[in-house]
Motif scaffolding. Structure first.
Motif, PDB file in Angstrom:
ATOM      1  N   GLU A  30       0.712  -1.382   0.102  1.00 10.11           N
ATOM      2  CA  GLU A  30      -0.049  -0.052   0.008  1.00 10.11           C
ATOM      3  C   GLU A  30       0.881   1.202   0.141  1.00 10.11           C
ATOM      4  O   GLU A  30       2.003   1.348   0.493  1.00 10.11           O
ATOM      5  CB  GLU A  30      -0.791  -0.053   1.197  1.00 10.11           C
ATOM      6  N   ALA A  43      -3.757   3.842  -1.451  1.00  7.40           N
ATOM      7  CA  ALA A  43      -4.320   2.862  -2.413  1.00  7.40           C
ATOM      8  C   ALA A  43      -3.621   1.517  -1.983  1.00  7.40           C
ATOM      9  O   ALA A  43      -2.301   1.564  -1.381  1.00  7.40           O
ATOM     10  CB  ALA A  43      -3.865   2.863  -4.003  1.00  7.40           C
ATOM     11  N   ARG A  69      -5.865  -0.379  -5.760  1.00  4.72           N
ATOM     12  CA  ARG A  69      -7.105  -0.014  -5.682  1.00  4.72           C
ATOM     13  C   ARG A  69      -7.431   1.274  -4.739  1.00  4.72           C
ATOM     14  O   ARG A  69      -7.176   1.328  -3.635  1.00  4.72           O
ATOM     15  CB  ARG A  69      -8.111  -1.148  -4.998  1.00  4.72           C
ATOM     16  N   PHE A  70      -8.072   2.371  -5.322  1.00  4.92           N
ATOM     17  CA  PHE A  70      -8.306   3.408  -4.702  1.00  4.92           C
ATOM     18  C   PHE A  70      -9.701   3.613  -4.292  1.00  4.92           C
ATOM     19  O   PHE A  70     -10.576   2.957  -4.875  1.00  4.92           O
ATOM     20  CB  PHE A  70      -8.027   4.568  -5.230  1.00  4.92           C
ATOM     21  N   GLU A  76      -7.946   6.705  -9.011  1.00  2.72           N
ATOM     22  CA  GLU A  76      -7.537   5.664  -9.678  1.00  2.72           C
ATOM     23  C   GLU A  76      -7.026   5.749 -11.388  1.00  2.72           C
ATOM     24  O   GLU A  76      -6.006   5.600 -11.556  1.00  2.72           O
ATOM     25  CB  GLU A  76      -8.315   4.328  -9.558  1.00  2.72           C
TER      26      GLU A  76
END
Lengths: 182, 129
Positions: A30, A43, A69-70, A76
């Motif tokens: 992350e 993310a 993944r946001f 994103e």
């Protein structure tokens, strides 16, 4: 006869080499680049592949940038199209070493090691040195680490209009639960 | 009650502002499209998809594909289809009831070829049947 011997020898060697590797395909990487008072920029990538050779402490990891993944889909999209250019540079990789790593030393208490290696993002390499923590959890080796990088290290251009909203230093955290390769 | 022209103008402006803000919010915060909502650009088995990738991998980058094949292996977060296609599930419980050697149809996004493990990687996978 000689051929059979060679085949057996090669398969024994390759099996024993693989037996010294622990890996994951679903490691967590992350990053956080948030600035207080502005929209959080963070993310998670849950598809990181990481391999640790427990015989010599060598580490290799790979992730697909588009798998970050946001919370906000638009963020994103901007991340991939405007900043990371992930169509041209789909992967980010790391190759390095846990200095002084010995599998026999690992138990349920976390052990810290210096992690040295090269991080490659957008085709640009950066040598990094940080600390990694390793401990055993049932049949897994848990490896966690943190490091900080700057967008300029990888030629990531931040337009002046949004510069204030993106942190100057990006925090990257990793958490890999590795299992033994059969 | 008769409102003055000024007040009416302010009210209209406020309503327009509220509408614009709502529309703007909905655009900026549009949710992610789920795999379910997207249509597959490839439907077939793992071997055929692998052949397509060998010919031209780049065009399949981030494509949604639907694969029907035998489960070679299962782990906590996904399944291995065919020779070397790993499908990471959106919901890891979706494959809890499945077993190795069962035939299953998976829909997911092709994210790339994993050089470290020599596998094709799909994520955001769902079981379609």
């Amino acid at each position: 006869m000689k051929n059979i011997f060679l085949i057996v020898l090669i398969s024994v060697i390759s099996h024993s080499t693989w037996a010294q590797r622990y890996y994951t395909k679903t490691g967590l990487t992350e990053f956080k680049a948030s600035v207080k008072a502005f929209e959080p920029i963070e993310a998670k990538n849950n598809s990181t592949t990481a391999v640790l050779n427990v015989a010599n402490g060598q580490v290799a990891s790979l992730l697909f940038v588009k798998a970050f993944r946001f919370r906000v889909a638009l963020m994103e999209e901007h991340f991939n199209e405007n900043y990371m250019d992930s169509d041209r540079f789909p992967k980010a990789t790391f190759k390095g070493q846990l200095v002084g790593f010995k599998l026999a030393d690992i138990d349920t208490q976390a052990k810290k090691y210096t992690l040295k290696g090269t991080l490659t993002i957008r085709g640009k390499r950066k040598d990094i040195t940080t600390t990694a923590s390793v401990y055993r959890q049932k049949n897994q080796l848990i490896v966690t680490s943190s490091l900080q990088v700057q967008p300029s290290n990888f030629d990531i251009k931040i337009p002046s209009i949004v510069r204030k909203k993106i942190a100057k230093t990006i925090q990257i955290n990793t958490h890999y639960a590795l299992i033994k390769r059969n | 009650m008769r409102l003055s022209k000024g007040i009416k103008l302010i009210l209209v402006a406020l309503i327009l502002l509220a509408v614009a803000a709502t529309v703007g919010y909905k655009i900026i915060y549009k949710p992610h499209k789920s795999t379910q909502e997207q249509s597959a650009v490839f439907v077939g088995n793992a071997h055929l998809f692998q052949t397509k990738l060998n010919a031209q991998a780049k065009q399949w980058q981030n494509a949604i594909v639907q694969l029907k094949d035998t489960i070679r292996q299962k782990d906590a977060k996904g399944i291995m289809l065919g020779a070397n296609i790993y499908c990471q599930m959106t919901d890891s419980l979706a494959t809890a009831h499945l077993k190795a050697h069962q035939v299953v149809t998976i829909k997911g996004r092709f994210i790339g070829y994993d050089d470290l493990l020599g596998e094709v990687k799909l994520d955001q996978c769902i079981v379609t049947q």
